[in-house]
Scaffold this active site. Structure first.
Site, PDB file in Angstrom:
ATOM      1  N   HIS A  31       0.723  16.407 -36.398  1.00  0.00           N
ATOM      2  CA  HIS A  31       1.375  15.776 -37.557  1.00  0.00           C
ATOM      3  C   HIS A  31       1.341  16.710 -38.763  1.00  0.00           C
ATOM      4  O   HIS A  31       2.298  16.781 -39.531  1.00  0.00           O
ATOM      5  CB  HIS A  31       0.664  14.465 -37.933  1.00  0.00           C
ATOM      6  CG  HIS A  31       0.761  13.393 -36.897  1.00  0.00           C
ATOM      7  ND1 HIS A  31      -0.309  13.013 -36.128  1.00  0.00           N
ATOM      8  CD2 HIS A  31       1.794  12.607 -36.517  1.00  0.00           C
ATOM      9  CE1 HIS A  31       0.058  12.038 -35.320  1.00  0.00           C
ATOM     10  NE2 HIS A  31       1.334  11.773 -35.526  1.00  0.00           N
ATOM     11  N   GLU A  57       8.688  17.242 -30.973  1.00  0.00           N
ATOM     12  CA  GLU A  57       9.319  17.357 -29.651  1.00  0.00           C
ATOM     13  C   GLU A  57       8.447  16.785 -28.530  1.00  0.00           C
ATOM     14  O   GLU A  57       8.902  16.660 -27.409  1.00  0.00           O
ATOM     15  CB  GLU A  57       9.621  18.836 -29.349  1.00  0.00           C
ATOM     16  CG  GLU A  57      10.750  19.389 -30.210  1.00  0.00           C
ATOM     17  CD  GLU A  57      11.134  20.816 -29.841  1.00  0.00           C
ATOM     18  OE1 GLU A  57      10.385  21.455 -29.069  1.00  0.00           O
ATOM     19  OE2 GLU A  57      12.157  21.282 -30.338  1.00  0.00           O
ATOM     20  N   LYS A  58       7.187  16.441 -28.843  1.00  0.00           N
ATOM     21  CA  LYS A  58       6.332  15.921 -27.760  1.00  0.00           C
ATOM     22  C   LYS A  58       6.925  14.632 -27.177  1.00  0.00           C
ATOM     23  O   LYS A  58       6.950  14.438 -25.986  1.00  0.00           O
ATOM     24  CB  LYS A  58       4.899  15.670 -28.232  1.00  0.00           C
ATOM     25  CG  LYS A  58       4.002  15.322 -27.034  1.00  0.00           C
ATOM     26  CD  LYS A  58       2.587  15.124 -27.428  1.00  0.00           C
ATOM     27  CE  LYS A  58       2.356  13.782 -28.056  1.00  0.00           C
ATOM     28  NZ  LYS A  58       2.515  12.649 -27.108  1.00  0.00           N
TER      29      LYS A  58
END
Ligand code: PAF
Length: 278
Positions: free
Chosen positions: A33, A151-152
């Site tokens: 994050h 993108e995870k």
């Protein structure tokens, strides 16, 4: 940095904010994050605007009430990460502000990518309806110019992109690469629930993706991912190669290898571009 506890506080902040670059989160922030916020802060600075983080554990995207109840809540640590990563505002509204009692908050029409067979929808029916509902609600309240997504959650990124293109085309969706631990495990708020033994076992997920990257065909890559996971004692929910944007099952120019698997009682997801070239 200002903590904005309700829509009124956000509205008072807005005239000083300039263009807003929004970082959507459910809290329990980690280095992944932090990289989204740092990127958002740079984008905001270039526009003379502000990076705003939203922290809200959205009940409508959980299909397991126990999973919602145990979602980690670490607000003080989250605020410290937001501040050190360059956020100018952190919007932490209550559930009643986002879902006012007695009022229906619209669920936008789901893009096709949300319901591709064999992926998230097969395991978490209704999940993307909840994600689209809360993302649209926040976009309408915050009115960002840009929103940064990791993108995870690859399928979520494609779903949000498609939904935003239709519902709020003025908002740009900016993707950011997955941040990994030094040993390869993709960072996730759920990693803290892994036992020491399962933490080691979970490494098979990034290993499977890495090994599959060198295979010559999607079918071979899928078989190899299955083998690596099974050897580690993990039975995947899916381990597939799909078109990167639509997540359809067909060979295209741009493809993605994706895995979802439970390790112990923790559900993990990860993905990489496929094949790995060069
Ligand atoms: O990726 C997440 O953390 C959540 O799905 C999101 C986008 C913040 C919506 O609740």
């Amino acid at each position: 940095m200002e903590t904005l506890n309700d829509i009124a506080a956000l509205d008072r902040f807005r005239p000083r904010a300039g263009e807003i670059v929004l970082i959507p989160t459910m809290g329990a922030l980690h280095a992944g994050h932090a990289s989204l916020i740092q990127h958002g802060a740079k984008l905001a600075e270039a526009r003379g605007g502000s990076c705003v983080v939203w922290i809200f554990v959205n009940p409508t995207q959980f299909n397991d009430p126990a999973d919602y109840a145990r979602y980690p809540k670490t607000l003080d640590a989250d605020l410290a990460i937001c501040k050190s990563s360059g956020a100018r505002g952190v919007f932490v509204p209550s559930k009643d502000e986002i879902y006012p009692p007695g009022r229906t908050v619209r669920v936008p029409e789901l893009p096709r990518v949300a319901t591709q067979p064999g992926l998230e929808d097969a395991r978490r029916p209704g999940h993307f309806a909840g994600v689209c509902q809360v993302v649209l609600r926040f976009f309408e309240i915050v009115k960002p110019k840009v929103a940064v997504f990791g993108e995870k959650d690859w399928q979520q990124l494609q779903v949000v992109r498609a939904m935003t293109r239709r519902e709020m085309p003025g908002v740009e969706i900016a993707p950011m690469p997955t941040v990994r631990e030094p040993d390869g495990l993709a960072m996730s708020s759920r990693n803290r629930f892994l036992t020491a033994e399962d933490r080691v076992k979970a490494l098979a997920i990034s290993k499977a993706l890495r090994v599959a990257g060198g295979e010559a065909s999607p079918k071979r890559a899928e078989a190899v991912m299955g083998d690596v996971l099974n050897e580690a004692g993990i039975s995947p929910e899916y381990a597939v190669v799909r078109d990167a944007e639509t997540l359809e099952e067909r060979e295209t120019e741009s493809q993605r290898a994706l895995i979802a698997a439970k390790v112990g009682n923790v559900r993990l997801i990860d993905n990489v571009a496929w094949p790995v070239r060069g």
